[in-house]
Design an enzyme around this catalytic site. Structure first.
Site, mmCIF file in Angstrom:
data_model
loop_
_atom_site.group_PDB
_atom_site.id
_atom_site.type_symbol
_atom_site.label_atom_id
_atom_site.label_comp_id
_atom_site.label_asym_id
_atom_site.label_seq_id
_atom_site.Cartn_x
_atom_site.Cartn_y
_atom_site.Cartn_z
ATOM 1 N N ARG A 233 16.130 -50.509 49.077
ATOM 2 C CA ARG A 233 15.916 -51.808 49.717
ATOM 3 C C ARG A 233 16.498 -52.879 48.802
ATOM 4 O O ARG A 233 16.541 -52.709 47.583
ATOM 5 C CB ARG A 233 14.425 -52.074 49.919
ATOM 6 C CG ARG A 233 13.715 -51.073 50.822
ATOM 7 C CD ARG A 233 12.221 -51.409 50.922
ATOM 8 N NE ARG A 233 11.514 -50.483 51.806
ATOM 9 C CZ ARG A 233 10.854 -49.403 51.398
ATOM 10 N NH1 ARG A 233 10.803 -49.111 50.099
ATOM 11 N NH2 ARG A 233 10.242 -48.610 52.265
ATOM 12 N N ARG B 75 21.436 -49.144 53.573
ATOM 13 C CA ARG B 75 20.263 -48.254 53.581
ATOM 14 C C ARG B 75 20.223 -47.441 54.882
ATOM 15 O O ARG B 75 19.974 -46.239 54.864
ATOM 16 C CB ARG B 75 18.996 -49.098 53.420
ATOM 17 C CG ARG B 75 17.686 -48.295 53.403
ATOM 18 C CD ARG B 75 16.552 -49.233 53.000
ATOM 19 N NE ARG B 75 15.231 -48.752 53.360
ATOM 20 C CZ ARG B 75 14.492 -47.941 52.608
ATOM 21 N NH1 ARG B 75 14.951 -47.490 51.451
ATOM 22 N NH2 ARG B 75 13.278 -47.576 52.999
ATOM 23 N N TYR C 64 16.193 -42.443 62.811
ATOM 24 C CA TYR C 64 17.548 -42.012 62.469
ATOM 25 C C TYR C 64 17.934 -40.727 63.203
ATOM 26 O O TYR C 64 19.111 -40.439 63.367
ATOM 27 C CB TYR C 64 17.681 -41.844 60.952
ATOM 28 C CG TYR C 64 17.485 -43.147 60.229
ATOM 29 C CD1 TYR C 64 18.436 -44.166 60.298
ATOM 30 C CD2 TYR C 64 16.316 -43.404 59.513
ATOM 31 C CE1 TYR C 64 18.233 -45.374 59.675
ATOM 32 C CE2 TYR C 64 16.106 -44.614 58.880
ATOM 33 C CZ TYR C 64 17.073 -45.602 58.964
ATOM 34 O OH TYR C 64 16.867 -46.814 58.354
#
Length: 298
Positions: free
Chosen positions: A148, A241, A273
């Site tokens: 992050r 990311r 994802y």
């Protein structure tokens, strides 16, 4: 008797001191709970014990009519539930007035990603120029380890073990995780370290005057570097990311492993994802299968 305003302020202090919530998390809680306090003032509600289910329901309806997105309403309800739980624990509320209330469902929005070629083109920056080595190391690490942007900003050289290719990250909720660093990122970091000759406790990516770099500065720099590399998508730190997660999952198929690398508390967050990969497989199927595009008989 405590008031809604006083109870809310104590709860925010609890988040900051005892839970060690990040400034970003605190800002979100404060904004959401301020909206609730404003609503309570308008309704002449001051005592937490006077709050009923119908009041919370009316607040959600009010926020919806103001045009707040479903995802934002969900976050506001979540903040309220955390507040009520805290007040109940401290005997300032007998029951949770939000129990049984459901926020509107937000449409699932799949994250954007770079494809592998775009990601490689972005990170393989020329390293000449004053900030060339720093920028290359920063991009390589973002894509290599899926950090992050807040985690990247907070890194010191003490957090990096370049001999064993590992980085120790302080993530959300004060949770620490150790993440592998790829060979290209290690090489870029070593080159940047050699040029900058830093102390162990100094930031890996300092901003002006050697202070910790801000998330905003990284966002602006990344946008500039993407255009420099001929990538005209909207590029931002979290995009790297997302790309890391998608490419790792596509190559390994190991959902639990990717969850740990990303530092997700809930595997459902990582599962988004898998939808990206299904989308990719579906497009491959449509392009390649002889019957995929067959027209239906009229």
């Amino acid at each position: 008797m405590t008031t809604i305003a006083a109870g809310t302020e104590r709860f925010l202090q609890h988040l900051a001191v005892e839970r060690q919530a990040s400034p970003h998390t605190l800002s979100n809680y404060r904004r959401d709970l301020q909206a609730w306090q404003d609503f309570c003032v308008a309704q002449q509600l001051a005592d937490p014990e006077a709050v009923q289910f119908v009041h919370v329901q009316q607040f959600m309806t009010h926020e919806h009519r103001r045009g707040l997105a479903p995802k934002s309403i969900q976050r506001r309800l979540s903040a309220l539930r955390s507040l009520f739980k805290y007040l109940m624990k401290h005997d300032q509320l007998k029951y949770d007035p939000s129990a049984g209330l459901r926020a509107p469902k937000a449409p699932r929005k799949l994250p954007q990603v770079l494809d592998v070629d775009e990601a490689v083109r972005l990170v393989e920056l020329p390293t000449d120029g004053g900030l060339g080595l720093r920028d290359r190391a920063m991009l390589e690490l973002l894509y290599s380890s899926g950090l992050r942007v807040s985690e990247l900003c907070a890194l010191t050289w003490r957090n990096l073990d370049l001999d064993d290719s590992l980085v120790t990250v302080l993530g959300k909720g004060g949770k620490t995780r150790v993440v592998p660093v790829g060979s290209h990122a290690v090489s870029a970091l070593k080159a940047w370290q050699q040029q900058s000759a830093p102390a162990l406790n100094s930031p890996v990516f300092p901003g002006r005057a050697g202070a910790v770099i801000s998330s905003r500065a990284i966002q602006l720099r990344l946008r500039q570097l993407a255009q420099q590399q001929g990538i005209w998508k909207r590029v931002y730190p979290h995009l790297l990311r997302h790309s890391f997660a998608s490419h790792m999952l596509e190559s390994s198929g190991n959902l639990r492993g990717v969850q740990e690398l990303l530092g997700h508390a809930d595997i459902a967050t990582t599962q988004i994802y898998t939808h990206l990969n299904f989308q990719h497989l579906a497009s491959v199927y449509d392009a390649a299968h002889p019957r995929a595009k067959r027209k239906k008989p009229s």
